[in-house]
Write an enzyme that holds these catalytic residues in place. Structure first.
Site, PDB file in Angstrom:
ATOM      1  N   TYR A 178       0.828  -1.205   0.000  1.00  0.00           N
ATOM      2  CA  TYR A 178       0.000   0.000   0.000  1.00  0.00           C
ATOM      3  C   TYR A 178       0.859   1.250   0.000  1.00  0.00           C
ATOM      4  CZ  TYR A 178       0.810   0.811   5.018  1.00  0.00           C
ATOM      5  OH  TYR A 178       1.383   1.071   6.255  1.00  0.00           O
ATOM      6  N   CYS A 179       0.222   2.356  -0.402  1.00  0.00           N
ATOM      7  CA  CYS A 179       0.837   3.683  -0.365  1.00  0.00           C
ATOM      8  C   CYS A 179      -0.250   4.660   0.071  1.00  0.00           C
ATOM      9  CB  CYS A 179       1.443   4.054  -1.720  1.00  0.00           C
ATOM     10  SG  CYS A 179       0.231   4.230  -3.043  1.00  0.00           S
ATOM     11  N   ARG A 180      -0.149   5.904  -0.344  1.00  0.00           N
ATOM     12  CA  ARG A 180      -1.143   6.894   0.059  1.00  0.00           C
ATOM     13  C   ARG A 180      -2.475   6.677  -0.657  1.00  0.00           C
ATOM     14  NH1 ARG A 180      -3.146  11.862  -1.228  1.00  0.00           N
ATOM     15  NH2 ARG A 180      -2.046  11.889  -3.206  1.00  0.00           N
TER      16      ARG A 180
END
Length: 103
Positions: free
Chosen positions: A64-66
């Site tokens: 995941y990221c932002r």
């Protein structure tokens, strides 16, 4: 493979061979992370690739990221490096309604 948060969580909960990978910057991580995740900043370029290559390719990676864009690119890079199972969290931590902890 892109997964909705619901699918990402339900699959992760039953996966005994999982690793949660956060590909955001250190500053972003300081605002909170998904519990038990490890951080490798995708913006580190070649160092990012080298850190990926050091990981166990037999594990299943929940990335995941932002917002989901960088983590999708990270999954693609990991697949090119020989990782078999990478799962991108659609919407990233912005749409995450699960637990968030301090790093």
């Amino acid at each position: 493979m892109n997964l909705t948060q619901e699918d990402w969580v339900s699959q992760l909960e039953v996966d005994e061979n999982s690793v949660i990978l956060d590909v955001r910057t250190e500053d972003e991580c300081n605002n909170g992370i998904i519990p038990n995740s490890i951080n490798i900043d995708i913006y580190e370029g070649q160092e990012f690739i080298e850190k990926l290559e050091a990981l166990d390719k037999t594990k299943n990676y929940y990335v995941y990221c932002r917002s989901g864009a960088r983590s999708a690119k990270a999954c693609e890079a990991m697949n090119n490096l020989g990782f078999e199972n990478t799962y991108n969290l659609q919407g990233g931590i912005l749409e995450w309604d699960g637990e968030i902890v301090s790093p």
